[in-house]
Enzyme design. Structure first.
Site, PDB file in Angstrom:
ATOM      1  CB  CYS A 126      46.382 -26.290  -7.441  1.00 25.74           C
ATOM      2  SG  CYS A 126      45.822 -24.608  -7.109  1.00 25.74           S
ATOM      3  CB  CYS A 244      38.131  18.077 -22.198  1.00 29.46           C
ATOM      4  SG  CYS A 244      37.785  18.329 -20.429  1.00 29.46           S
ATOM      5  CG  HIS A 257      34.673  27.318  -5.898  1.00 31.32           C
ATOM      6  ND1 HIS A 257      35.578  28.064  -5.173  1.00 31.32           N
ATOM      7  CD2 HIS A 257      35.088  26.042  -5.782  1.00 31.32           C
ATOM      8  CE1 HIS A 257      36.480  27.272  -4.632  1.00 31.32           C
ATOM      9  NE2 HIS A 257      36.221  26.028  -4.996  1.00 31.32           N
ATOM     10  CB  CYS A 292      13.547  30.670  24.342  1.00 30.39           C
ATOM     11  SG  CYS A 292      12.150  29.998  23.400  1.00 30.39           S
ATOM     12  CB  CYS A 302      -6.409  32.536  20.132  1.00 32.77           C
ATOM     13  SG  CYS A 302      -6.091  33.368  21.694  1.00 32.77           S
ATOM     14  CB  CYS A 318       2.082  44.148  20.147  1.00 34.04           C
ATOM     15  SG  CYS A 318       1.810  43.513  21.819  1.00 34.04           S
TER      16      CYS A 318
END
Length: 526
Positions: A126, A244, A257, A292, A302, A318
């Protein structure tokens, strides 16, 4: 179709929708063409459920047919079919054109005409274990590469048990592509490993065919066949139900869904994963920079804020330019100044968008939480049925209405859960208002049924309440079907807003007349 069991819920779709392809060689409609097409609901799809023995029978019949046509061993016919992913017509066509190339590609190259068998050969050694004992039993497939039986068995044990391979187990010799056939395997392994091998082959058969999927329910061995194509998934939500009782979407890995299409569900779940954990906190504790639009948290007393990103200075109270406030550090008296008004408008739009998302998400999450309690509800229902049977003297059949109520509640809540995801992506128009009216009717009916269902045992034994509950079950189920059918019928038009680039590119939908845009308009930028 021979050997296949047809599930009771088999329903139909118009062939005009390309759901079925009459030219597809795999197409097997499973019905006689002279049968009259029954009337069905728009949200239903055709599907069939198969047990493992049915799947094996399908394979055996196809193998027998190829074996008869090509006059080859059944084991080799099976290897050819697996190579061609069970497309019998393409196999026969290619084999008739170039048989040697097909056999080589499928792993059926051979140097011997003798059938594989166990042999004891004098002087054999073998190449794997280097054993050369007298009387050493060996084995070689038709490729001629011979190894001792023990090494071959260990090799197969590794491939089948640890790697989960079956259809493409090759000869252990390097560079040899000969595929192990079932006859050779039976000579080498024990019966339990052979059973595992055949189970893996069955799995390969299902996984190789796009029209098949395994039922995802735990320990369920069944497979489901559904011929809805990927190109249809924006217009159809292919919900199927195994024997099932498990309901799932054939188009994606999710549970049922309806009425939301798969791509919309994918978007919604991603948005929830990205946004839902922080959305409430952001809404309560932050504002956006007026220049941004970066989200800013105020971490001091503050009101003079400086955006770290764009360095813009503004008033927290504001939202106006800080330079316009003079020395009024803690007493903002310029609420109507232009810069502050524009900033407040931009922030109002941002907050409105966030609040809109939270509106739909919170209702979606509420129904999702209810759905997670399915098993607990089922156990409580069975216990309640036993108690009612003892307290009222009703038979087990007579108290089954509580089980029906439980099933109806779970199914309707699952549908309601996804209607909120669906509604989030719809622009406001008359059609969406009709959708919301149907949604409202179903939700009110479900809440009413839930209230009845939670009554104490003493009240549930009242015959009038039982009749009311049964009537409400019927009404809930009817309202659910109306809502789903209305949604599916409109989606089936396939005319989404051309501005929805993500949808139109994915599904290659064509638009020639902008004035004829369909009933649903999706907000693709959400």
């Amino acid at each position: 179709m021979l050997g296949q069991k047809t599930y009771e819920a088999l329903i139909w779709l118009d062939f005009d929708d390309d759901v079925f392809d009459e030219d597809d060689p795999d197409t097997d409609f499973g019905f006689s063409k002279d049968i009259e097409k029954p009337k069905t609901l728009a949200h239903d799809v055709a599907f069939k459920v198969f047990e493992p023995k049915d799947i094996q029978r399908q394979q055996d019949e196809m193998i027998d047919e190829v074996n008869m046509i090509l006059s080859m061993r059944k084991e080799d016919a099976a290897i050819l079919l697996r190579h061609f992913r069970w497309n019998k017509e393409r196999l026969l066509e290619d084999y008739m054109d170039k048989p040697d190339a097909v056999l080589e590609a499928a792993g059926l190259n051979s140097t011997s005409e003798n059938l594989p068998r166990l042999e004891t050969i004098s002087g054999f050694m073998c190449d794997i274990c280097c054993e050369d004992d007298v009387g050493l039993e060996s084995f070689a497939m038709k490729c001629g590469h011979r190894y001792c039986v023990d090494c071959y068995r260990q090799y197969l044990q590794q491939k089948i048990r640890e790697e989960g391979e079956a259809a493409r187990i090759q000869c252990p010799s390097d560079g040899c592509g000969r595929i192990l056939d079932s006859h050779s395997l039976d000579l080498l392994v024990t019966s339990d490993l052979a059973d595992r091998y055949r189970t893996l082959l069955n799995r390969t058969y299902v996984e190789d065919k796009d029209i098949f999927k395994w039922c995802p329910a735990p320990d369920c061995p069944n497979a489901v066949e559904c011929r809805v194509k990927k190109s249809q998934l924006m217009r159809i939500v292919p919900t199927v139900e195994c024997r099932c009782g498990y309901r799932f979407c054939f188009g994606c890995p999710q549970t049922d869904h309806q009425p939301a299409p798969c791509e919309l569900v994918k978007r919604w779940l991603k948005k929830c994963a990205d946004d839902s954990e922080t959305a409430n906190w952001i809404s309560a504790h932050t504002k956006e920079c007026p220049k941004c639009q970066s989200t800013i948290e105020k971490n001091g007393g503050c009101n003079h804020m400086t955006c770290r990103k764009c360095k813009y200075e503004f008033c927290w109270m504001c939202m106006g330019l800080w330079s316009e406030h003079g020395t009024s550090w803690y007493n903002c008296n310029r609420f109507e100044e232009k810069s502050g008004s524009d900033a407040r408008d931009a922030q109002a739009k941002s907050r409105t968008s966030l609040e809109r998302y939270l509106h739909y998400y919170n209702r979606y999450a509420n129904h999702e939480q209810s759905a997670k309690l399915d098993k607990e509800i089922a156990l409580k229902t069975e216990k309640k049925m036993v108690q009612l049977q003892s307290a009222s003297g009703m038979s087990w059949i007579e108290v089954q209405y509580l089980h029906s109520a439980s099933q109806s509640l779970q199914l309707c809540r699952q549908t309601l859960k996804w209607t909120y995801a669906f509604a989030f992506y719809l622009a406001r128009n008359n059609t969406t208002e009709m959708f919301e009216d149907n949604q409202k009717d179903l939700e009110m009916a479900v809440e009413s049924l839930s209230e009845m269902f939670e009554k104490p045992i003493a009240e549930l034994s009242d015959g009038k309440l039982k009749v009311d509950i049964m009537d409400k079950i019927t009404y809930c189920n009817k309202r659910r079907l109306i809502l789903l059918d209305y949604s599916a019928q409109t989606l089936s038009d396939g005319k989404l807003d051309p501005a929805c680039v993500g949808f139109t590119q994915l599904y290659s939908l064509q638009y020639t007349d902008h004035a004829s845009v369909g009933k649903w308009t999706f907000n693709d930028n959400l």
